[in-house]
Design a protein around this motif. Structure first.
Motif, PDB file in Angstrom:
ATOM      1  N   VAL A 214       2.599  -2.002  39.818  1.00 36.83           N
ATOM      2  CA  VAL A 214       3.174  -1.803  38.689  1.00 36.83           C
ATOM      3  C   VAL A 214       2.629  -0.658  37.611  1.00 36.83           C
ATOM      4  O   VAL A 214       1.383  -0.675  37.907  1.00 36.83           O
ATOM      5  CB  VAL A 214       3.399  -3.057  37.784  1.00 36.83           C
ATOM      6  N   SER A 215       3.460   0.233  37.216  1.00 39.86           N
ATOM      7  CA  SER A 215       2.816   1.221  36.281  1.00 39.86           C
ATOM      8  C   SER A 215       3.521   1.224  35.000  1.00 39.86           C
ATOM      9  O   SER A 215       2.842   1.839  34.008  1.00 39.86           O
ATOM     10  CB  SER A 215       3.051   2.668  37.130  1.00 39.86           C
ATOM     11  N   ALA A 216       4.618   0.821  34.867  1.00 36.61           N
ATOM     12  CA  ALA A 216       5.368   0.538  33.458  1.00 36.61           C
ATOM     13  C   ALA A 216       6.205  -0.455  33.331  1.00 36.61           C
ATOM     14  O   ALA A 216       7.026  -0.767  34.468  1.00 36.61           O
ATOM     15  CB  ALA A 216       5.945   2.108  33.212  1.00 36.61           C
ATOM     16  N   VAL A 217       6.852  -0.627  32.345  1.00 39.54           N
ATOM     17  CA  VAL A 217       8.124  -1.657  32.102  1.00 39.54           C
ATOM     18  C   VAL A 217       9.015  -0.687  31.176  1.00 39.54           C
ATOM     19  O   VAL A 217       8.770  -0.217  30.057  1.00 39.54           O
ATOM     20  CB  VAL A 217       7.524  -3.043  31.479  1.00 39.54           C
ATOM     21  N   ARG A 218      10.260  -0.757  31.805  1.00 39.69           N
ATOM     22  CA  ARG A 218      11.236  -0.028  30.942  1.00 39.69           C
ATOM     23  C   ARG A 218      12.096  -1.144  30.026  1.00 39.69           C
ATOM     24  O   ARG A 218      12.533  -2.285  30.759  1.00 39.69           O
ATOM     25  CB  ARG A 218      12.392   0.649  31.860  1.00 39.69           C
ATOM     26  N   ILE A 219      12.028  -1.004  28.754  1.00 43.40           N
ATOM     27  CA  ILE A 219      12.662  -1.971  27.941  1.00 43.40           C
ATOM     28  C   ILE A 219      13.766  -1.348  27.297  1.00 43.40           C
ATOM     29  O   ILE A 219      14.084  -0.225  27.101  1.00 43.40           O
ATOM     30  CB  ILE A 219      11.753  -2.556  26.907  1.00 43.40           C
ATOM     31  N   LYS A 220      14.662  -2.415  26.496  1.00 46.04           N
ATOM     32  CA  LYS A 220      15.762  -1.942  25.768  1.00 46.04           C
ATOM     33  C   LYS A 220      15.733  -2.588  24.547  1.00 46.04           C
ATOM     34  O   LYS A 220      15.583  -4.066  24.562  1.00 46.04           O
ATOM     35  CB  LYS A 220      17.120  -2.268  26.543  1.00 46.04           C
ATOM     36  N   ASN A 221      15.823  -1.994  23.362  1.00 48.88           N
ATOM     37  CA  ASN A 221      15.994  -2.752  22.243  1.00 48.88           C
ATOM     38  C   ASN A 221      17.317  -3.298  21.895  1.00 48.88           C
ATOM     39  O   ASN A 221      18.399  -2.554  21.943  1.00 48.88           O
ATOM     40  CB  ASN A 221      15.795  -1.896  21.145  1.00 48.88           C
ATOM     41  N   VAL A 222      17.619  -4.770  21.891  1.00 49.38           N
ATOM     42  CA  VAL A 222      18.920  -5.235  21.709  1.00 49.38           C
ATOM     43  C   VAL A 222      19.480  -4.869  20.458  1.00 49.38           C
ATOM     44  O   VAL A 222      20.590  -5.268  20.373  1.00 49.38           O
ATOM     45  CB  VAL A 222      18.554  -6.785  21.888  1.00 49.38           C
ATOM     46  N   LYS A 223      19.012  -4.313  19.494  1.00 52.73           N
ATOM     47  CA  LYS A 223      19.553  -4.086  18.211  1.00 52.73           C
ATOM     48  C   LYS A 223      20.095  -2.594  18.283  1.00 52.73           C
ATOM     49  O   LYS A 223      21.103  -2.516  17.518  1.00 52.73           O
ATOM     50  CB  LYS A 223      18.720  -4.572  17.095  1.00 52.73           C
ATOM     51  N   THR A 224      19.385  -1.861  18.647  1.00 46.89           N
ATOM     52  CA  THR A 224      19.854  -0.340  18.558  1.00 46.89           C
ATOM     53  C   THR A 224      19.960   0.394  19.851  1.00 46.89           C
ATOM     54  O   THR A 224      20.847   1.316  20.019  1.00 46.89           O
ATOM     55  CB  THR A 224      18.435   0.478  18.211  1.00 46.89           C
ATOM     56  N   GLY A 225      19.951  -0.532  21.038  1.00 50.30           N
ATOM     57  CA  GLY A 225      20.237  -0.086  22.258  1.00 50.30           C
ATOM     58  C   GLY A 225      19.399   1.072  22.888  1.00 50.30           C
ATOM     59  O   GLY A 225      19.429   1.505  24.046  1.00 50.30           O
ATOM     60  N   GLU A 226      18.285   1.409  22.261  1.00 49.29           N
ATOM     61  CA  GLU A 226      17.408   2.325  22.463  1.00 49.29           C
ATOM     62  C   GLU A 226      16.579   1.882  23.820  1.00 49.29           C
ATOM     63  O   GLU A 226      15.858   0.863  24.025  1.00 49.29           O
ATOM     64  CB  GLU A 226      16.143   2.601  21.272  1.00 49.29           C
ATOM     65  N   ILE A 227      16.343   2.851  24.775  1.00 48.86           N
ATOM     66  CA  ILE A 227      15.511   2.682  25.867  1.00 48.86           C
ATOM     67  C   ILE A 227      14.235   3.175  25.666  1.00 48.86           C
ATOM     68  O   ILE A 227      14.235   4.309  25.353  1.00 48.86           O
ATOM     69  CB  ILE A 227      16.296   3.095  27.070  1.00 48.86           C
ATOM     70  N   SER A 228      13.349   2.600  26.123  1.00 45.61           N
ATOM     71  CA  SER A 228      11.831   3.316  26.153  1.00 45.61           C
ATOM     72  C   SER A 228      11.237   2.758  27.306  1.00 45.61           C
ATOM     73  O   SER A 228      11.256   1.768  27.926  1.00 45.61           O
ATOM     74  CB  SER A 228      11.174   2.786  24.860  1.00 45.61           C
ATOM     75  N   GLU A 229       9.895   3.208  27.614  1.00 50.05           N
ATOM     76  CA  GLU A 229       9.046   2.785  28.602  1.00 50.05           C
ATOM     77  C   GLU A 229       7.539   2.350  28.011  1.00 50.05           C
ATOM     78  O   GLU A 229       7.083   3.172  27.252  1.00 50.05           O
ATOM     79  CB  GLU A 229       9.082   3.936  29.469  1.00 50.05           C
ATOM     80  N   VAL A 230       7.080   1.375  28.625  1.00 47.98           N
ATOM     81  CA  VAL A 230       5.782   0.735  28.097  1.00 47.98           C
ATOM     82  C   VAL A 230       4.774   0.930  29.193  1.00 47.98           C
ATOM     83  O   VAL A 230       4.959   0.236  30.365  1.00 47.98           O
ATOM     84  CB  VAL A 230       5.746  -0.617  27.592  1.00 47.98           C
TER      85      VAL A 230
END
Length: 320
Positions: A214-230
């Motif tokens: 594992v190197s990162a987790v891709r997440i989605k904000n359920v309110k804005t729909g924004e995709i980001s990487e942690v």
């Protein structure tokens, strides 16, 4: 398949806190008792770092409590055997418990098979299981010294285990799909005060990324729909439980989700079959509640077996 000669009064399926307590009570009542377990005695205790809410101990490690309970469960002569139960065949005088290579006969059964962690079901979760993805902080936390870990969930397990992981990790980020936690307030307070713990709210995991690990987790904000990487080297998943009851569903003792339904005496709708602990439909799943279930079942089993023997003897007398 081998038919075991010994006929038991009760077989306890599963050696979690409830199962071990039921075996203790049953064997102390001089019932011929067998504990069948497909893994390590203790169940989820072995995956719990520190237990602070079990009466009699200010604090105790989960595996240590499991050892003490297992020793207690055997002190009155209960047998123990490895067994992955595939099915149960109901009968009036005897019931059959089938494992992959043996058939056991018993007058009564206590189901204590517990529950297992739900999976996210996202890409990368299965691929990186054991290579950064984990469901057990106690088992795997030490592999993440000085690393960044994400914890997915917002209940007691997620917050408690996330805080536990800070003794190893440089940083723990808890990702929760809502904007507030569901965990007990004392657990929340500890997490909020811990400088190593951060939170990402209103977000769900879309993918767990990596190469060899594992190197990162891709997440989605359920309110804005924004995709980001942690960026993270570990992902610990605590999003709820599923009952380990698949092998019992044909008996008609579960609800639609698979939780086994019982009355206050831990009796299912089949005489002589009881269910306790996390596999049971219950509002609270804790060590203390499992132990309480186990004591009730152990006592109820004794009454059932005695009444069954008396009934069978009466029938035999009337026949003669």
């Amino acid at each position: 398949m081998e038919l075991v000669d010994n006929i038991y009064d009760v077989i306890v399926i599963g050696a979690g806190p409830g199962g071990m307590t039921a075996a203790l009570y049953a064997s102390r009542s001089d019932l011929n008792t067998l504990i069948l377990e497909r893994g390590i005695p203790g169940g989820q205790l072995n995956n719990t770092a520190e237990i602070e809410n079990y009466s009699g101990f200010k604090s105790i490690l989960g595996p240590d409590l499991a050892t003490k309970m297992f020793e207690g469960a055997q002190q009155f002569g209960a047998d123990y055997a490895y067994g992955d139960v595939k099915k149960v065949v109901n009968g009036r005088e005897y019931k059959e418990v089938h494992t992959y290579d043996k058939i056991y006969r018993t007058r009564a059964i206590v189901i204590s098979t517990g529950a297992e962690h739900k999976k996210l079901g996202v890409e990368g979760e299965q691929e990186f299981n054991g290579r950064g993805v984990s469901y057990c902080a106690v088992c795997d936390g030490a592999f993440f010294r000085k690393k960044h870990i994400v914890v997915v969930g917002g209940g007691d397990s997620a917050v408690e285990e996330g805080t536990y992981l800070t003794q190893f990790a440089d940083k723990v980020t808890i990702i929760h799909r809502r904007d507030e936690l569901r965990a007990q307030k004392i657990l929340q307070d500890r997490a909020f005060k811990n400088p190593k713990v951060d939170f990402i709210w209103n977000s769900v995991v879309e993918e767990i990324e990596g190469d060899e690990k594992v190197s990162a987790v891709r997440i989605k904000n359920v309110k804005t729909g924004e995709i980001s990487e942690v960026p993270a080297e570990g992902a610990f998943i605590y999003i709820g439980l599923l009952p380990n009851s698949e092998q019992f569903r044909d008996l008609g003792i579960t609800d639609e989700e698979g939780w086994i339904e019982t009355n206050e005496y831990m009796e299912t709708n089949i005489p002589g079959i009881f269910a306790i602990g996390d596999v049971r439909k219950t509002p609270l799943r804790q060590v203390a509640t499992a132990v309480g279930d186990g004591s009730l079942a152990g006592n109820a089993v004794f009454n059932y077996v005695e009444e069954l023997k008396e009934s069978l003897e009466t029938e035999e007398t009337l026949k003669n």
